[in-house]
Design an enzyme around this catalytic site. Structure first.
Site, short mmCIF file in Angstrom:
data_model
loop_
_atom_site.label_atom_id
_atom_site.label_comp_id
_atom_site.label_asym_id
_atom_site.label_seq_id
_atom_site.Cartn_x
_atom_site.Cartn_y
_atom_site.Cartn_z
N GLU A 54 0.80 -1.22 0.00
CA GLU A 54 0.00 0.00 0.00
C GLU A 54 0.84 1.28 0.00
O GLU A 54 0.59 2.17 -0.83
CB GLU A 54 -0.96 0.01 1.20
CG GLU A 54 -2.00 -1.10 1.14
CD GLU A 54 -1.61 -2.34 1.92
OE1 GLU A 54 -2.48 -2.97 2.53
OE2 GLU A 54 -0.39 -2.66 1.88
N ARG A 186 9.62 -23.26 -7.76
CA ARG A 186 10.49 -23.01 -6.60
C ARG A 186 10.47 -21.53 -6.23
O ARG A 186 10.41 -21.17 -5.04
CB ARG A 186 11.94 -23.41 -6.93
CG ARG A 186 12.22 -24.87 -6.99
CD ARG A 186 13.70 -25.10 -7.32
NE ARG A 186 14.06 -26.52 -7.38
CZ ARG A 186 15.26 -26.97 -7.71
NH1 ARG A 186 16.23 -26.09 -8.00
NH2 ARG A 186 15.51 -28.25 -7.74
#
Length: 368
Positions: A54, A186
């Site tokens: 944010e 991964r």
């Protein structure tokens, strides 16, 4: 749910996925700030979990954030941690509306972020693409609610379920495209985990290669090896790279001091775990990894470790790569002994997808 809300939330989720595997112990969150149909700011959680998504999106938006809508892929935090609450940043910037798919399961946040925004007069809309967000944050939620990481078990087999010939030859059963995809998987997990037998037999590096990742700790998943006795070769690739890329060794309590000190001198982190009979208690292993902050673990075997996870009902997603090669009964099976005599006791998963991968087949299965 409007088409625009769905479109911008889909973008916020995709931004959050960019950070998966690099933000633990924090969740990987994406944020989009829009004035009407125009995007004025974007952000996602940084390496190591901060800054959060944010404030980065707000910084990009600047003054254009006032009166705008913030699309955040998880409830904004409302507690003071190592950074101030994201709710306060959104309120101070003059955000008029926040759209989020799902409530955070962290007890420091759960529901409090939405309540704080509403108290400040910010309109809050929830439930937009909730199922997609729940899947993206499953690792973080699993750690919060069940004190263990989300486990993806990957098995790469011949058509008849073998991982190697009787002589141990296993490179390569699947093709380069499948192996490239494994590295991408991964990269989206906090850790890659194998058993001691695989570490001894294959001398793996367990790093992400071919996807623009560096070698530093923030760029690579943690390498986890489950080895009761720590009887691993100290000249192997894992040992030689332990100072550059994190290496965590889960072991039993009966390891000699000399062996412990040797691995610590190489740069490995040692995690003692409880025993179950003569083997490590896999539940204790996962609990220890969660305690260290890991939320998403990608297990690549071997057969004994995979069987123990399945037997304990600790596999959340099963990913199989099947090659069009047949090895025969003398080959090494992908799973160890599970002691199943009644078919009704066998773990079952639901098919999510099946995809051809340049001559191999990838199939994904979810927990029932």
């Amino acid at each position: 749910m409007s088409d625009q809300d769905a479109r911008f939330m889909r973008l916020a989720l995709s931004l959050g996925r960019r950070a998966q595997g690099q933000t633990w112990p924090n969740p990987a969150v994406g944020c989009v700030i829009a004035q009407g149909s125009r995007i004025v700011g974007r952000g996602w959680t940084s390496e190591g979990g901060r800054p959060h998504a944010e404030p980065q999106a707000l910084a990009q938006a600047g003054a254009a954030a006032r009166g705008a809508t913030a699309y955040v892929s998880l409830e904004p935090c409302a507690h003071h941690g190592k950074t101030p609450p994201c709710t306060d940043a959104l309120i101070a910037a003059g955000i008029a509306r926040v759209v989020a798919p799902i409530e955070d399961e962290d007890p420091r946040v759960s529901g409090l972020g939405f309540a704080r925004l509403r108290e400040a007069g910010v309109e809050v809309t929830t439930g937009v693409l909730q199922e997609e967000a729940a899947y993206d944050h499953a690792g973080f939620f699993m750690r919060m609610s069940h004190e263990r990481p989300w486990v993806t078990l990957k098995l790469a087999n011949s058509f008849d379920g073998r991982i190697a010939t009787a002589t141990g030859m296993s490179k390569w059963i699947t093709g380069p495209a499948a192996r490239h995809l494994v590295h991408a998987m991964r990269a989206r997990h906090d850790a890659v985990m194998v058993g001691g037998g695989t570490a001894r037999a294959d001398d793996p590096m367990l790093t992400v290669r071919g996807h623009g990742r560096g070698r530093g700790a923030a760029q690579q998943p943690v390498r986890v090896v489950v080895s009761r006795k720590l009887d691993l070769p100290q000249e192997a690739q894992l040992a030689r790279s332990a100072r550059d890329v994190p290496l965590w060794l889960c072991h039993g309590e009966d390891v000699s001091d000399d062996r412990r000190q040797a691995w610590q001198s190489l740069g490995a982190i040692l995690l003692p775990c409880a025993m179950e009979g003569r083997s490590l208690d896999i539940r204790s292993v996962l609990a220890e990894l969660a305690q260290q902050g890991l939320g998403r673990v990608y297990c690549e075997g071997g057969s004994a470790l995979a069987a123990s996870l399945l037997s304990a009902n600790l596999v959340d997603e099963l990913v199989g790569f099947t090659a069009g090669v047949v090895i025969g009964a003398e080959g090494l099976p992908s799973l160890g002994v599970m002691g199943i005599s009644d078919l009704g006791d066998a773990p079952r998963f639901e098919l999510i997808s099946s995809t051809p991968i340049a001559g191999d087949v990838m199939h994904r299965w979810g927990r029932r």
